[in-house]
Design a protein around this motif. Structure first.
Motif, PDB file in Angstrom:
ATOM      1  N   PHE A 102       0.648  -0.738  -0.313  1.00  0.00           N
ATOM      2  CA  PHE A 102      -0.482   0.229  -0.273  1.00  0.00           C
ATOM      3  C   PHE A 102       0.647   0.871  -0.043  1.00  0.00           C
ATOM      4  O   PHE A 102       0.415   1.988  -0.946  1.00  0.00           O
ATOM      5  CB  PHE A 102      -1.445   0.117   1.145  1.00  0.00           C
ATOM      6  N   ARG A 103       2.102   1.383   0.933  1.00  0.00           N
ATOM      7  CA  ARG A 103       3.312   2.303   1.005  1.00  0.00           C
ATOM      8  C   ARG A 103       3.500   2.375  -0.454  1.00  0.00           C
ATOM      9  O   ARG A 103       3.483   3.931  -1.339  1.00  0.00           O
ATOM     10  CB  ARG A 103       4.192   2.242   1.785  1.00  0.00           C
ATOM     11  N   ARG A 104       3.793   1.324  -1.018  1.00  0.00           N
ATOM     12  CA  ARG A 104       4.789   1.332  -2.712  1.00  0.00           C
ATOM     13  C   ARG A 104       3.587   2.007  -3.293  1.00  0.00           C
ATOM     14  O   ARG A 104       3.354   3.298  -4.531  1.00  0.00           O
ATOM     15  CB  ARG A 104       4.942   0.238  -3.149  1.00  0.00           C
ATOM     16  N   LEU A 105       2.203   1.561  -3.771  1.00  0.00           N
ATOM     17  CA  LEU A 105       1.102   1.749  -4.144  1.00  0.00           C
ATOM     18  C   LEU A 105       1.202   3.359  -4.396  1.00  0.00           C
ATOM     19  O   LEU A 105       1.045   4.602  -5.727  1.00  0.00           O
ATOM     20  CB  LEU A 105      -0.163   0.998  -4.016  1.00  0.00           C
ATOM     21  N   THR A 106       0.805   3.952  -2.692  1.00  0.00           N
ATOM     22  CA  THR A 106       0.616   5.540  -2.906  1.00  0.00           C
ATOM     23  C   THR A 106       1.265   6.431  -3.371  1.00  0.00           C
ATOM     24  O   THR A 106       1.701   7.343  -3.927  1.00  0.00           O
ATOM     25  CB  THR A 106       0.263   5.678  -1.520  1.00  0.00           C
ATOM     26  N   GLN A 107       2.494   5.905  -2.973  1.00  0.00           N
ATOM     27  CA  GLN A 107       3.782   6.689  -3.486  1.00  0.00           C
ATOM     28  C   GLN A 107       3.999   6.468  -4.875  1.00  0.00           C
ATOM     29  O   GLN A 107       4.768   8.466  -5.783  1.00  0.00           O
ATOM     30  CB  GLN A 107       5.258   6.037  -3.372  1.00  0.00           C
ATOM     31  N   ALA A 108       3.365   5.504  -5.343  1.00  0.00           N
ATOM     32  CA  ALA A 108       4.146   5.413  -7.568  1.00  0.00           C
ATOM     33  C   ALA A 108       2.683   6.190  -7.463  1.00  0.00           C
ATOM     34  O   ALA A 108       2.910   7.028  -8.688  1.00  0.00           O
ATOM     35  CB  ALA A 108       3.603   3.739  -7.791  1.00  0.00           C
ATOM     36  N   CYS A 109       1.715   6.030  -6.808  1.00  0.00           N
ATOM     37  CA  CYS A 109       0.537   7.288  -7.636  1.00  0.00           C
ATOM     38  C   CYS A 109       1.107   9.200  -7.357  1.00  0.00           C
ATOM     39  O   CYS A 109       0.556   9.936  -8.007  1.00  0.00           O
ATOM     40  CB  CYS A 109      -0.469   7.760  -7.150  1.00  0.00           C
ATOM     41  N   ALA A 110       1.634   9.364  -6.592  1.00  0.00           N
ATOM     42  CA  ALA A 110       2.378  10.633  -6.061  1.00  0.00           C
ATOM     43  C   ALA A 110       3.167  10.974  -6.975  1.00  0.00           C
ATOM     44  O   ALA A 110       3.085  12.250  -7.761  1.00  0.00           O
ATOM     45  CB  ALA A 110       3.215  11.035  -4.675  1.00  0.00           C
ATOM     46  N   LEU A 111       4.298   9.872  -7.597  1.00  0.00           N
ATOM     47  CA  LEU A 111       4.911  10.044  -8.689  1.00  0.00           C
ATOM     48  C   LEU A 111       4.574  10.408  -9.820  1.00  0.00           C
ATOM     49  O   LEU A 111       5.939  11.282 -11.042  1.00  0.00           O
ATOM     50  CB  LEU A 111       5.854   9.016  -8.460  1.00  0.00           C
ATOM     51  N   ILE A 112       3.942   9.431 -10.333  1.00  0.00           N
ATOM     52  CA  ILE A 112       2.855   9.679 -11.473  1.00  0.00           C
ATOM     53  C   ILE A 112       2.510  11.288 -11.907  1.00  0.00           C
ATOM     54  O   ILE A 112       2.839  12.272 -12.610  1.00  0.00           O
ATOM     55  CB  ILE A 112       1.881   8.640 -11.545  1.00  0.00           C
ATOM     56  N   VAL A 113       1.480  11.879 -10.672  1.00  0.00           N
ATOM     57  CA  VAL A 113       1.055  12.854 -10.743  1.00  0.00           C
ATOM     58  C   VAL A 113       2.740  14.104 -10.813  1.00  0.00           C
ATOM     59  O   VAL A 113       2.614  14.996 -11.909  1.00  0.00           O
ATOM     60  CB  VAL A 113       0.904  13.955  -9.397  1.00  0.00           C
ATOM     61  N   LEU A 114       3.022  13.422 -10.313  1.00  0.00           N
ATOM     62  CA  LEU A 114       5.745  14.370 -10.842  1.00  0.00           C
ATOM     63  C   LEU A 114       5.398  14.594 -11.993  1.00  0.00           C
ATOM     64  O   LEU A 114       5.949  15.632 -12.818  1.00  0.00           O
ATOM     65  CB  LEU A 114       6.075  14.386  -9.466  1.00  0.00           C
ATOM     66  N   ILE A 165       3.889  13.634 -14.755  1.00  0.00           N
ATOM     67  CA  ILE A 165       2.732  14.097 -15.887  1.00  0.00           C
ATOM     68  C   ILE A 165       2.569  16.104 -15.552  1.00  0.00           C
ATOM     69  O   ILE A 165       2.815  16.413 -16.687  1.00  0.00           O
ATOM     70  CB  ILE A 165       1.314  13.743 -14.999  1.00  0.00           C
ATOM     71  N   LEU A 166       3.212  16.480 -14.480  1.00  0.00           N
ATOM     72  CA  LEU A 166       3.153  17.841 -14.300  1.00  0.00           C
ATOM     73  C   LEU A 166       4.295  18.157 -14.712  1.00  0.00           C
ATOM     74  O   LEU A 166       5.274  19.134 -15.891  1.00  0.00           O
ATOM     75  CB  LEU A 166       3.673  18.294 -13.267  1.00  0.00           C
ATOM     76  N   ALA A 167       5.726  17.672 -14.977  1.00  0.00           N
ATOM     77  CA  ALA A 167       6.834  17.443 -15.039  1.00  0.00           C
ATOM     78  C   ALA A 167       7.147  17.502 -16.446  1.00  0.00           C
ATOM     79  O   ALA A 167       7.489  18.461 -17.584  1.00  0.00           O
ATOM     80  CB  ALA A 167       8.460  16.876 -14.653  1.00  0.00           C
ATOM     81  N   GLY A 168       5.969  16.262 -17.484  1.00  0.00           N
ATOM     82  CA  GLY A 168       5.429  16.497 -18.901  1.00  0.00           C
ATOM     83  C   GLY A 168       4.980  17.435 -19.597  1.00  0.00           C
ATOM     84  O   GLY A 168       5.317  18.153 -20.833  1.00  0.00           O
ATOM     85  N   VAL A 169       4.540  17.448 -18.383  1.00  0.00           N
ATOM     86  CA  VAL A 169       3.239  19.287 -19.021  1.00  0.00           C
ATOM     87  C   VAL A 169       4.086  20.652 -19.185  1.00  0.00           C
ATOM     88  O   VAL A 169       3.512  21.098 -20.833  1.00  0.00           O
ATOM     89  CB  VAL A 169       2.644  19.195 -18.170  1.00  0.00           C
ATOM     90  N   ILE A 212       7.385  24.391 -22.670  1.00  0.00           N
ATOM     91  CA  ILE A 212       8.391  24.748 -22.662  1.00  0.00           C
ATOM     92  C   ILE A 212       9.008  24.769 -24.053  1.00  0.00           C
ATOM     93  O   ILE A 212       9.831  25.546 -24.621  1.00  0.00           O
ATOM     94  CB  ILE A 212      10.085  24.757 -21.339  1.00  0.00           C
ATOM     95  N   LYS A 213       9.200  23.819 -24.272  1.00  0.00           N
ATOM     96  CA  LYS A 213      10.175  22.844 -25.674  1.00  0.00           C
ATOM     97  C   LYS A 213       9.199  23.924 -26.812  1.00  0.00           C
ATOM     98  O   LYS A 213       9.798  24.226 -27.865  1.00  0.00           O
ATOM     99  CB  LYS A 213       9.498  21.514 -25.661  1.00  0.00           C
ATOM    100  N   GLY A 214       7.522  23.360 -26.603  1.00  0.00           N
ATOM    101  CA  GLY A 214       6.842  23.847 -27.500  1.00  0.00           C
ATOM    102  C   GLY A 214       6.582  25.528 -27.596  1.00  0.00           C
ATOM    103  O   GLY A 214       7.007  26.593 -28.841  1.00  0.00           O
ATOM    104  N   SER A 215       7.281  26.613 -26.706  1.00  0.00           N
ATOM    105  CA  SER A 215       7.388  27.617 -26.989  1.00  0.00           C
ATOM    106  C   SER A 215       8.746  28.672 -26.897  1.00  0.00           C
ATOM    107  O   SER A 215       9.030  29.735 -27.357  1.00  0.00           O
ATOM    108  CB  SER A 215       7.089  27.898 -25.026  1.00  0.00           C
ATOM    109  N   ILE A 216       9.861  28.008 -27.071  1.00  0.00           N
ATOM    110  CA  ILE A 216      10.956  28.226 -28.065  1.00  0.00           C
ATOM    111  C   ILE A 216      11.433  29.276 -28.372  1.00  0.00           C
ATOM    112  O   ILE A 216      11.693  29.589 -28.541  1.00  0.00           O
ATOM    113  CB  ILE A 216      12.062  27.050 -27.317  1.00  0.00           C
TER     114      ILE A 216
END
Length: 315
Positions: free
Chosen positions: A17-29, A31-35, A40-44
């Motif tokens: 359960f701890r690993r699953l919730t940690q993975a969910c949090a990392l996925i959000v980060l 996705i945010l980093a990807g956005v 940034i790449k498109g606006s250069i």
């Protein structure tokens, strides 16, 4: 032996359960980093072509490929600020009425009606604003404002020009109506968490309803109220369809609130399908990056305010 197996099973499930919730949090980060990376790449190309002047330039001409974010940024900030200036006092006032003054028989119907406003699609607000609200403002409200402030310095510039009906003020009013349910609902919910003993004690020493609300209810729930205000501000900054219908979509900066204008979201929605050149597309992506930056700064400021309030409450 059975106890040892049970302990191992509980340890495994807890670790999973701890690993699953940690993975969910990392996925959000991620996705945010990807956005952020995509923006940034498109606006250069746009920033390479126009530099920092892109933030302040008002010209937006796809024919000559001259683009600037000045007008959309100005419209986004002005309409959101006006909307929050209207919605926050009204929303908090509605919450106070529902929790402190409203008769029990009316509390549920009024609360349900306010929550239903939050569920109306934004395009419905836009259609209503274009075909009902804007004509009403054009005929009855804007001429009166122009005549009322004609001889008042500063205000005569804010309310100048012909009454178009659509414009910055109309968009701000529509945003205020859309933001109001969020502020009112969240404020009402946090006001209801105030322990009755605190309010009863204040009433017991002779405080009026206003004094109880100002000195007990709001200080106790200020963190939640600020959170609701920031949620409403985030909606106002990013609203697209309703604003597109009523703001006029003109890439210019005017001192008059009655004049047409544009916002970042409205500009992207109106022109992304017509962006045929790389520089045109990059300029629109750069607008999205600016909107992301504005939202991030606003939320960061709100978070800092909440942390300071929590520290003061702890002291």
């Amino acid at each position: 032996m059975m106890r040892g197996r049970a302990i191992k099973r509980f340890a495994w499930s807890d670790n999973f359960f701890r690993r699953l919730t940690q993975a969910c949090a990392l996925i959000v980060l991620l996705i945010l980093a990807g956005v952020i990376a995509s923006l940034i790449k498109g606006s250069i190309p746009a920033f390479q072509a126009f530099g920092l002047g892109f933030f302040t330039t008002v010209v937006w001409n796809p024919v000559t490929e001259k683009f600037g974010a000045g007008a959309p940024v100005f419209g986004t900030i002005v309409t959101s600020a006006i909307a929050m200036a209207i919605a926050v006092p009204l929303g908090i006032g509605i919450a106070v009425f529902l929790t402190e003054l409203c008769p029990p028989s009316l509390r549920r119907p009024i609360g349900t009606a306010i929550e239903l406003l939050a569920g109306i699609p934004s395009i419905i607000y836009g259609l209503w604003g274009l075909f009902v609200f804007a004509p009403f403002l054009q005929v009855y409200v804007q001429p009166s404002l122009i005549a009322l402030f004609a001889d008042v310095p500063v205000l005569n510039s804010l309310f100048a020009g012909p009454p178009y009906g659509i414009g910055m003020l109309t968009a701000a009013l529509i945003l205020a109506i859309m933001v109001l349910p969020f502020v009112a609902s969240i404020s009402r919910d946090v006001f209801e968490t105030v322990p009755p003993m605190l309010k009863e004690s204040a009433y017991g020493i002779g405080c009026t309803t206003w004094e109880v609300v100002w000195n007990v209810v709001i200080p106790y729930t200020r963190v939640g109220v600020i959170g609701g205000v920031m949620l409403g501000l985030g909606r106002a900054l990013g609203e697209t369809m309703a604003v597109t219908f009523v703001i006029g979509n003109a890439h210019k900066i005017s001192a008059s609130l009655l004049a047409p204008g544009t916002t970042i979201s409205a500009s992207i929605a109106n022109e992304f399908t017509e962006a045929v050149g790389d520089l045109y597309t990059s300029s629109l992506i750069a607008l999205g990056l600016i909107l992301f930056m504005i939202t991030f700064v606003v939320l960061a400021i709100a978070r800092i305010m909440l942390m300071r309030l929590e520290i003061q409450a702890g002291r």
